[in-house]
Design a protein around this motif. Structure first.
Motif, mmCIF file in Angstrom:
data_model
loop_
_atom_site.group_PDB
_atom_site.id
_atom_site.type_symbol
_atom_site.label_atom_id
_atom_site.label_comp_id
_atom_site.label_asym_id
_atom_site.label_seq_id
_atom_site.Cartn_x
_atom_site.Cartn_y
_atom_site.Cartn_z
ATOM 1 N N ASN A 108 0.826 -1.204 0.000
ATOM 2 C CA ASN A 108 0.000 0.000 0.000
ATOM 3 C C ASN A 108 0.862 1.256 0.000
ATOM 4 O O ASN A 108 0.566 2.229 -0.696
ATOM 5 C CB ASN A 108 -0.945 0.023 1.205
ATOM 6 C CG ASN A 108 -2.161 -0.838 1.002
ATOM 7 O OD1 ASN A 108 -2.396 -1.376 -0.070
ATOM 8 N ND2 ASN A 108 -2.944 -0.992 2.050
ATOM 9 N N ARG A 109 1.944 1.234 0.788
ATOM 10 C CA ARG A 109 2.854 2.383 0.843
ATOM 11 C C ARG A 109 3.489 2.618 -0.524
ATOM 12 O O ARG A 109 3.546 3.755 -1.012
ATOM 13 C CB ARG A 109 3.938 2.145 1.896
ATOM 14 C CG ARG A 109 4.853 3.350 2.122
ATOM 15 C CD ARG A 109 6.000 3.003 3.066
ATOM 16 N NE ARG A 109 6.914 2.034 2.485
ATOM 17 C CZ ARG A 109 7.822 2.312 1.544
ATOM 18 N NH1 ARG A 109 7.921 3.516 1.050
ATOM 19 N NH2 ARG A 109 8.628 1.366 1.085
ATOM 20 N N ILE A 110 3.927 1.556 -1.184
ATOM 21 C CA ILE A 110 4.541 1.667 -2.510
ATOM 22 C C ILE A 110 3.523 2.190 -3.518
ATOM 23 O O ILE A 110 3.836 3.066 -4.334
ATOM 24 C CB ILE A 110 5.135 0.315 -2.946
ATOM 25 C CG1 ILE A 110 6.347 -0.012 -2.079
ATOM 26 C CG2 ILE A 110 5.503 0.316 -4.424
ATOM 27 C CD1 ILE A 110 6.852 -1.436 -2.228
ATOM 28 N N LEU B 63 3.898 5.584 -5.677
ATOM 29 C CA LEU B 63 3.800 5.613 -7.135
ATOM 30 C C LEU B 63 2.727 6.588 -7.594
ATOM 31 O O LEU B 63 2.915 7.334 -8.562
ATOM 32 C CB LEU B 63 3.517 4.218 -7.689
ATOM 33 C CG LEU B 63 4.689 3.248 -7.693
ATOM 34 C CD1 LEU B 63 4.223 1.853 -8.063
ATOM 35 C CD2 LEU B 63 5.764 3.723 -8.646
ATOM 36 N N SER B 64 1.613 6.603 -6.904
ATOM 37 C CA SER B 64 0.535 7.517 -7.248
ATOM 38 C C SER B 64 0.979 8.962 -7.065
ATOM 39 O O SER B 64 0.729 9.814 -7.923
ATOM 40 C CB SER B 64 -0.690 7.212 -6.391
ATOM 41 O OG SER B 64 -1.733 8.082 -6.706
ATOM 42 N N ALA B 65 1.644 9.247 -5.963
ATOM 43 C CA ALA B 65 2.136 10.606 -5.716
ATOM 44 C C ALA B 65 3.183 10.986 -6.760
ATOM 45 O O ALA B 65 3.199 12.131 -7.246
ATOM 46 C CB ALA B 65 2.721 10.705 -4.306
ATOM 47 N N SER B 66 4.042 10.051 -7.117
ATOM 48 C CA SER B 66 5.052 10.301 -8.137
ATOM 49 C C SER B 66 4.390 10.601 -9.475
ATOM 50 O O SER B 66 4.802 11.524 -10.193
ATOM 51 C CB SER B 66 5.972 9.084 -8.257
ATOM 52 O OG SER B 66 6.905 9.265 -9.275
ATOM 53 N N TYR B 67 3.367 9.858 -9.829
ATOM 54 C CA TYR B 67 2.642 10.087 -11.073
ATOM 55 C C TYR B 67 1.991 11.474 -11.059
ATOM 56 O O TYR B 67 2.023 12.199 -12.062
ATOM 57 C CB TYR B 67 1.588 9.003 -11.300
ATOM 58 C CG TYR B 67 0.754 9.260 -12.527
ATOM 59 C CD1 TYR B 67 1.253 8.967 -13.793
ATOM 60 C CD2 TYR B 67 -0.519 9.825 -12.433
ATOM 61 C CE1 TYR B 67 0.500 9.227 -14.934
ATOM 62 C CE2 TYR B 67 -1.274 10.082 -13.555
ATOM 63 C CZ TYR B 67 -0.761 9.781 -14.810
ATOM 64 O OH TYR B 67 -1.491 10.047 -15.928
ATOM 65 N N GLU B 68 1.419 11.841 -9.923
ATOM 66 C CA GLU B 68 0.791 13.160 -9.807
ATOM 67 C C GLU B 68 1.827 14.266 -10.012
ATOM 68 O O GLU B 68 1.561 15.244 -10.722
ATOM 69 C CB GLU B 68 0.096 13.326 -8.447
ATOM 70 C CG GLU B 68 -1.136 12.471 -8.275
ATOM 71 C CD GLU B 68 -2.224 12.771 -9.282
ATOM 72 O OE1 GLU B 68 -2.451 13.956 -9.602
ATOM 73 O OE2 GLU B 68 -2.842 11.812 -9.782
ATOM 74 N N ARG B 69 3.005 14.111 -9.392
ATOM 75 C CA ARG B 69 4.063 15.120 -9.572
ATOM 76 C C ARG B 69 4.496 15.173 -11.032
ATOM 77 O O ARG B 69 4.672 16.258 -11.596
ATOM 78 C CB ARG B 69 5.258 14.807 -8.672
ATOM 79 C CG ARG B 69 5.001 15.080 -7.201
ATOM 80 C CD ARG B 69 6.266 14.991 -6.364
ATOM 81 N NE ARG B 69 6.928 13.712 -6.452
ATOM 82 C CZ ARG B 69 6.684 12.657 -5.684
ATOM 83 N NH1 ARG B 69 5.740 12.737 -4.752
ATOM 84 N NH2 ARG B 69 7.350 11.536 -5.834
ATOM 85 N N PHE B 70 4.666 14.014 -11.657
ATOM 86 C CA PHE B 70 5.051 13.915 -13.070
ATOM 87 C C PHE B 70 4.030 14.643 -13.941
ATOM 88 O O PHE B 70 4.385 15.441 -14.808
ATOM 89 C CB PHE B 70 5.133 12.421 -13.437
ATOM 90 C CG PHE B 70 5.261 12.131 -14.897
ATOM 91 C CD1 PHE B 70 6.475 12.261 -15.559
ATOM 92 C CD2 PHE B 70 4.161 11.679 -15.617
ATOM 93 C CE1 PHE B 70 6.586 11.967 -16.909
ATOM 94 C CE2 PHE B 70 4.263 11.385 -16.969
ATOM 95 C CZ PHE B 70 5.476 11.539 -17.613
ATOM 96 N N THR B 71 2.765 14.409 -13.687
ATOM 97 C CA THR B 71 1.695 15.030 -14.468
ATOM 98 C C THR B 71 1.691 16.540 -14.286
ATOM 99 O O THR B 71 1.560 17.286 -15.259
ATOM 100 C CB THR B 71 0.328 14.436 -14.051
ATOM 101 O OG1 THR B 71 0.378 13.023 -14.227
ATOM 102 C CG2 THR B 71 -0.803 15.005 -14.866
ATOM 103 N N VAL B 72 1.846 17.029 -13.049
ATOM 104 C CA VAL B 72 1.859 18.464 -12.779
ATOM 105 C C VAL B 72 3.006 19.134 -13.532
ATOM 106 O O VAL B 72 2.836 20.180 -14.158
ATOM 107 C CB VAL B 72 1.951 18.741 -11.256
ATOM 108 C CG1 VAL B 72 2.287 20.190 -10.968
ATOM 109 C CG2 VAL B 72 0.657 18.346 -10.574
ATOM 110 N N VAL B 73 4.199 18.506 -13.497
ATOM 111 C CA VAL B 73 5.362 19.072 -14.193
ATOM 112 C C VAL B 73 5.114 19.120 -15.694
ATOM 113 O O VAL B 73 5.349 20.148 -16.347
ATOM 114 C CB VAL B 73 6.640 18.259 -13.872
ATOM 115 C CG1 VAL B 73 7.780 18.632 -14.811
ATOM 116 C CG2 VAL B 73 7.040 18.467 -12.422
#
Length: 187
Positions: free
Chosen positions: A138-140, A144-154
């Motif tokens: 769940n932590r991973i 990954l979800s947070a990383s994807y969100e940051r990637f999308t925002v950038v």
């Protein structure tokens, strides 16, 4: 004849002890927590992995009725409802996620799978539950979800048209707003 009978009986007992020891060794080697409930919801069995995950001993758990000591107080209502569904035979094939409280008070995420416990005569005597700690997956997943969100925002903030597609494929996996604006209006 008595000697032969005694010898056969001793061989059968030796084989039974060996089989019991083998099954106990398998059970104690499992990383999956196992719990058995009778038809009234009383804990009748827990394995070593279940005890290790929760921090409670077999003696502290066997014989308990709900609310179980490993239920977080904030989850009593939800867990009572889940248990009621289990005892009525409404099991979910893919299992379900719950929060579990360790004896030291810390919480972890677990996935439970419930199935009928059938005896040697084909009669249901209760319910068997397997439990796995899914805190780390769940932590991973959250990372990954947070990383994807940051990637999308950038990528959305870039002053350039950006798209992502697998090599040799027509499938578009991602397109930022400038790409969508430019290519969406020119198609």
């Amino acid at each position: 004849a008595t000697w032969r009978h005694t010898r056969r009986r001793m061989q059968a007992q030796t084989a039974l002890v060996a089989e019991t020891n083998f099954r106990r060794a398998m059970e104690n080697s499992m990383l999956t927590g196992m719990r058995a409930l009778d038809l009234h919801g009383r804990i009748t069995y827990v394995n070593a992995a279940f005890c290790q995950m929760t921090g409670w001993s077999e003696a502290e758990l066997v014989g308990q009725l709900p609310p179980f000591p490993y239920w977080p107080e904030s989850e009593y209502e939800n867990l009572h409802a889940r248990l009621k569904e289990e005892l009525s035979g409404k099991t979910v094939p893919g299992g379900f996620q719950v929060r579990v409280r360790r004896k030291n008070g810390t919480l972890f995420d677990a996935r439970l799978y419930v199935s009928p416990l059938i005896d040697a005569h084909g009669q249901q005597t209760g319910w068997m539950t397997s439990m796995t700690d899914i805190t780390e997956p769940n932590r991973i997943r959250e990372q990954l979800s947070a990383s994807y969100e940051r990637f999308t925002v950038v990528l959305e903030a870039l002053d350039a048209s950006v798209s992502v597609a697998p090599l040799g494929s027509q499938e578009l996996l991602f397109a930022n707003k400038l790409y969508r604006l430019w290519f969406g209006s020119h198609t």
